[in-house]
Design an enzyme around this catalytic site. Structure first.
Site, PDB file in Angstrom:
ATOM      1  N   LYS A  40     -34.402  13.665 -49.531  1.00 23.59           N
ATOM      2  CA  LYS A  40     -35.751  14.158 -49.817  1.00 23.59           C
ATOM      3  C   LYS A  40     -35.726  15.337 -50.788  1.00 23.59           C
ATOM      4  CE  LYS A  40     -40.008  15.264 -47.345  1.00 23.59           C
ATOM      5  NZ  LYS A  40     -40.614  15.398 -46.005  1.00 23.59           N
TER       6      LYS A  40
ATOM      7  N   GLU B 117     -23.919  17.007 -47.952  1.00 22.41           N
ATOM      8  CA  GLU B 117     -23.067  15.827 -47.800  1.00 22.41           C
ATOM      9  C   GLU B 117     -23.465  14.737 -48.793  1.00 22.41           C
ATOM     10  OE1 GLU B 117     -23.593  17.624 -43.600  1.00 22.41           O
ATOM     11  OE2 GLU B 117     -24.864  17.193 -45.354  1.00 22.41           O
TER      12      GLU B 117
ATOM     13  N   GLY C 166     -37.190  12.306 -41.121  1.00 25.01           N
ATOM     14  CA  GLY C 166     -36.061  11.480 -41.530  1.00 25.01           C
ATOM     15  C   GLY C 166     -35.729  10.372 -40.559  1.00 25.01           C
ATOM     16  N   ARG C 167     -35.702  10.673 -39.266  1.00 24.73           N
ATOM     17  CA  ARG C 167     -35.304   9.662 -38.286  1.00 24.73           C
ATOM     18  C   ARG C 167     -36.407   8.637 -38.032  1.00 24.73           C
ATOM     19  NH1 ARG C 167     -36.000  14.607 -36.420  1.00 24.73           N
ATOM     20  NH2 ARG C 167     -37.402  15.091 -34.700  1.00 24.73           N
TER      21      ARG C 167
ATOM     22  N   GLU D 154     -32.237  14.227 -31.283  1.00 18.95           N
ATOM     23  CA  GLU D 154     -32.767  15.153 -32.278  1.00 18.95           C
ATOM     24  C   GLU D 154     -34.251  15.414 -32.040  1.00 18.95           C
ATOM     25  OE1 GLU D 154     -31.163  15.557 -36.525  1.00 18.95           O
ATOM     26  OE2 GLU D 154     -33.023  14.434 -36.827  1.00 18.95           O
TER      27      GLU D 154
ATOM     28  N   HIS E 162     -15.022  -3.674 -21.336  1.00 22.55           N
ATOM     29  CA  HIS E 162     -13.582  -3.450 -21.284  1.00 22.55           C
ATOM     30  C   HIS E 162     -13.227  -2.031 -21.712  1.00 22.55           C
ATOM     31  CE1 HIS E 162     -12.716  -7.750 -20.609  1.00 22.55           C
ATOM     32  NE2 HIS E 162     -13.822  -7.928 -21.304  1.00 22.55           N
TER      33      HIS E 162
ATOM     34  N   LYS F 236     -25.749  24.450 -40.701  1.00 23.18           N
ATOM     35  CA  LYS F 236     -25.768  24.299 -42.157  1.00 23.18           C
ATOM     36  C   LYS F 236     -25.617  25.650 -42.850  1.00 23.18           C
ATOM     37  CE  LYS F 236     -28.806  20.215 -42.333  1.00 23.18           C
ATOM     38  NZ  LYS F 236     -30.113  19.727 -42.836  1.00 23.18           N
TER      39      LYS F 236
END
Length: 541
Positions: free
Chosen positions: A201, A207, A260-261, A346, A377, A505
Site C-alpha cells: 500500500k 520486506e 490488509g488481512r 492480528e 501423524h 518494526k
C-alpha cells in the site's frame, strides 16, 4: 455491559460441565438437527460441543446485550468502526454484488469499487491473453506476487485453494525477507517470461521493497533497461511506484477502508484473478457476498458467523480453552490455518477496548493447525490425550476434484469424521478388548492399559460443503471474517487495527545499522548487546 450475562454463563457451565458429549447425544435424539446450520450446500455442525439449549440462549442474550446487530449494521453502512484509525471497514463492499450504494461517510464507494474491479479484470485478462507481454513480445508464463502479511497470505492461500481452476500463467508468491525464498524461486524462472506484482500500500514495507529491489536487479541483469516493463504494483503510493520505474497504467490503487488481512477481495487479489480468470474471481466474490447477506439478514440463532463466534466465546471465555485448531481435510486449504491465524490473532489479539479501558475477559485465542490427514501423524496425539483441551474446527468437501481418485477422497472423509467422533466419544477401559501387559524392570508384570484410554469429551465443529469451488471459498473466508468481527464486538475491541506490529518494526529500523558492528549500541540491554556482538564475531570469522 453484559456483566450479569457473563456471570450467568459461567455459573451455568459449572453446573453442567460434568455432562459428557456422549450423554448429551443419548439424551437428545435430534441434537444434530438442533445444533447445526445450513446455508445452501454448506453445513456447520456444532453438535459436538457442550452447548445445550440454555447455554445457547444465554450466548444469544450476550450477543444482543453487547449490540452485535447494531455493530454489524454499522460496519456494513460504512460507519467508522475502526475508531483508532478513523476509518470504515468496508471490505464487504469489494464483494458487493447488488445495485445498492455503500457509503463511507457520505461517499458512495461502489462506483470506485466497480471501476477498480473492471480495471483489474482488464489487466488480468491482458496478462493471460498475452496482450500485455514481455519486452520481446512473448507471453508471460510466470507471475510473481511480492508482498507480506495481508498482501501475501490471502492471495497465496486462495490461489493454492483454487488450483483446479488455474488456466493462466503460473503464479508464485514471495513474502519472507530471508533471501532464501526469492533466491530459490528466481533460480527456477526465466526472466524473459516472468512478470512481477509488487503489493504494498505504502510502497515502503521493508520486506516487500527489499524483495522488489532484488527482483528488479535480477530482471535488469537479464534484459537491461526494459526490466520495469515486467513490473506492476498494487499500491496507493503513486510517486514511489513511478520512482521504481513502474508505468502508471500498471499501478492499481485501493482505499484506506480495507485492511490488509481483509484485502484479498480487491486489487490485492490481482494475482489470484490472473491465475483463475475474472469470471471465476467474480464467483469468488459472489460467494463472499452470499455469506454477507446471510450474516446481515438471518436471525442470530440460525446465523452461521454469529453462532461460530458464540461458540468461540463459549470455548475461550467460559470453558477456558486457550487455543483453537483449524483442521482442513483438503490439501488445497493447506494455507488456510496460517491465513486464519493472521485474520484472528492480528484482529483480536488485543487487551484494550475501543473506549480505552482494559478488557475483562481473555480475547483472541491461539489459532493454529495443519491439513488432515498429515496432522493425524503429528499433533493429534496431543488433541486426543494431552492435558489441555483444544477445540477443533474441521473443514471438508463432500466431493473431490480428483474424479479418478475417489478411493482417496472416501478415506479422507472417513478420517475426518472419525477424528471428530473419537474426540467426542473417547475410549474407556471397558472398550479395550486386550490389556496392555509388559514386563517391568524387575520382571514384574505392569498393566499399561490406561495408555490406551482416551478421555473423549473434546469439542469440535465440522464445516462441510459440496466442493471447494471459487464460490465456496468465498463463503468460507467471509464466514471466518464475520466470526472474528462477532467475537471482537462482544469483547468491545477494535478488530480492524493492528498497532501491536509497530514497535518491532521501529526497533528493527534502529538495529539495522548495528548489524555487523561491535560497538555503538551501549544503550541497548545486555542481551541485545551480546547478540549483536555474537553476530559481528560470527560474520567476521
Amino acid at each position: 455491559m453484559g456483566g450479569d450475562i457473563w456471570l450467568r454463563l459461567a455459573e451455568y457451565y459449572k453446573r453442567t460441565k460434568a455432562t459428557s458429549l456422549v450423554e448429551r447425544f443419548d439424551r437428545e435424539p435430534a441434537r444434530f438437527e438442533d445444533f447445526s446450520i445450513t446455508l445452501d450446500d454448506m453445513l456447520l455442525d456444532y453438535s459436538k460441543t457442550s452447548l445445550d439449549e440454555t447455554s445457547r440462549e444465554l450466548l444469544l442474550e450476550l450477543a444482543q446485550t453487547t449490540g452485535i446487530e447494531s455493530k454489524r449494521d454499522a460496519m456494513f453502512k460504512g460507519a467508522q468502526v475502526n475508531l483508532t484509525e478513523g476509518r470504515a471497514a468496508l471490505h464487504t463492499a469489494l464483494r458487493n454484488r447488488g445495485d445498492d450504494p455503500v457509503f463511507a461517510g457520505t461517499v458512495d464507494v461502489m462506483p470506485t469499487v466497480n471501476a477498480t474491479l473492471k480495471r483489474m479484470a482488464e489487466f488480468a485478462e491482458d496478462i493471460r491473453s498475452g496482450k500485455i507481454s514481455a519486452y520481446n513480445g512473448t507471453a508471460f508464463t510466470d507471475v510473481v506476487n511480492i508482498g507480506i502479511g495481508g498482501s501475501d497470505l490471502g492471495p497465496a492461500m486462495a490461489t493454492l485453494a483454487l488450483s483446479p481452476y488455474h488456466d493462466g500463467p503460473r503464479v508464485h508468491f514471495v513474502s519472507n525477507v530471508d533471501g532464501a525464498e526469492i533466491s530459490e524461486l528466481l533460480d527456477n524462472l526465466d526472466p524473459r517470461r516472468t512478470f512481477f506484482i509488487i503489493a504494498s500500500k505504502t510502497f515502503t514495507t521493508i520486506e516487500t521493497m527489499t524483495n522488489a529491489a532484488t527482483a528488479k536487479r535480477w530482471m535488469t541483469a537479464a534484459i537491461g533497461e526494459s526490466a520495469t516493463e515486467h513490473f506492476a504494483a498494487v499500491s496507493t503510493a503513486f510517486e514511489k511506484t513511478a520512482d521504481f520505474g513502474i508505468s502508471p497504467d500498471k499501478v492499481i490503487g485501493f482505499e484506506d477502508w480495507v485492511g490488509g488481512r481483509y484485502s484479498v477481495w480487491g486489487p490485492i487479489g490481482l494475482s489470484l484473478m490472473i491465475a483463475i480468470g475474472s469470471q471465476r474471481f467474480n464467483e469468488f466474490l459472489e460467494g463472499g457476498h452470499e455469506m454477507d447477506q446471510h450474516f446481515r439478514t438471518t436471525p442470530l440463532r440460525d446465523n452461521m458467523p454469529v453462532m461460530l463466534g458464540l461458540i468461540g466465546i463459549w470455548h475461550n471465555n467460559i470453558c477456558g480453552y486457550e487455543s483453537r485448531a483449524i483442521l482442513p481435510y483438503d490439501q488445497r486449504l493447506a494455507r488456510l490455518p496460517a491465513y486464519l491465524q493472521q485474520l484472528d490473532m492480528e484482529s483480536n489479539g488485543k487487551s484494550g477496548k475501543v473506549d480505552g479501558e482494559h478488557v475483562n475477559q481473555h480475547t483472541g485465542p491461539i489459532v493454529w493447525g495443519e491439513p488432515g490427514t498429515n496432522g493425524q501423524h503429528a499433533f493429534y496425539q496431543f488433541l486426543h490425550q494431552g492435558s489441555r483441551i483444544v477445540p477443533c474446527e474441521f473443514l471438508v468437501a463432500a466431493q473431490s476434484h480428483e474424479e479418478k481418485l475417489q478411493q482417496h477422497h472416501q478415506l479422507l472423509l472417513a478420517s475426518c469424521l472419525a477424528q471428530s467422533e473419537a474426540l467426542m466419544r473417547g475410549r474407556c477401559p471397558d472398550d479395550i478388548p486386550e490389556k496392555l501387559i509388559v514386563k517391568g524392570p524387575s520382571n514384574e508384570e505392569l498393566d499399561l492399559t490406561a495408555h490406551k484410554v482416551f478421555p473423549g469429551n473434546r469439542p469440535s465443529t465440522t464445516l462441510i460443503y459440496r466442493k471447494l469451488t471459487p464460490r465456496t471459498l468465498g463463503r468460507i473466508i467471509a464466514l471466518y471474517e464475520h466470526r472474528v468481527f462477532v467475537e471482537g464486538a462482544i469483547w468491545g475491541i477494535n478488530s480492524f487495527d493492528q498497532w501491536g506490529v509497530e514497535l518491532g518494526k521501529e526497533l528493527a529500523a534502529t538495529l539495522l545499522p548495528l548489524i555487523g558492528k561491535e560497538t555503538g549500541f551501549e544503550d541497548k540491554d545486555s542481551s541485545t548487546q551480546g547478540l549483536l556482538k555474537t553476530i559481528a564475531r560470527l560474520r567476521r570469522d
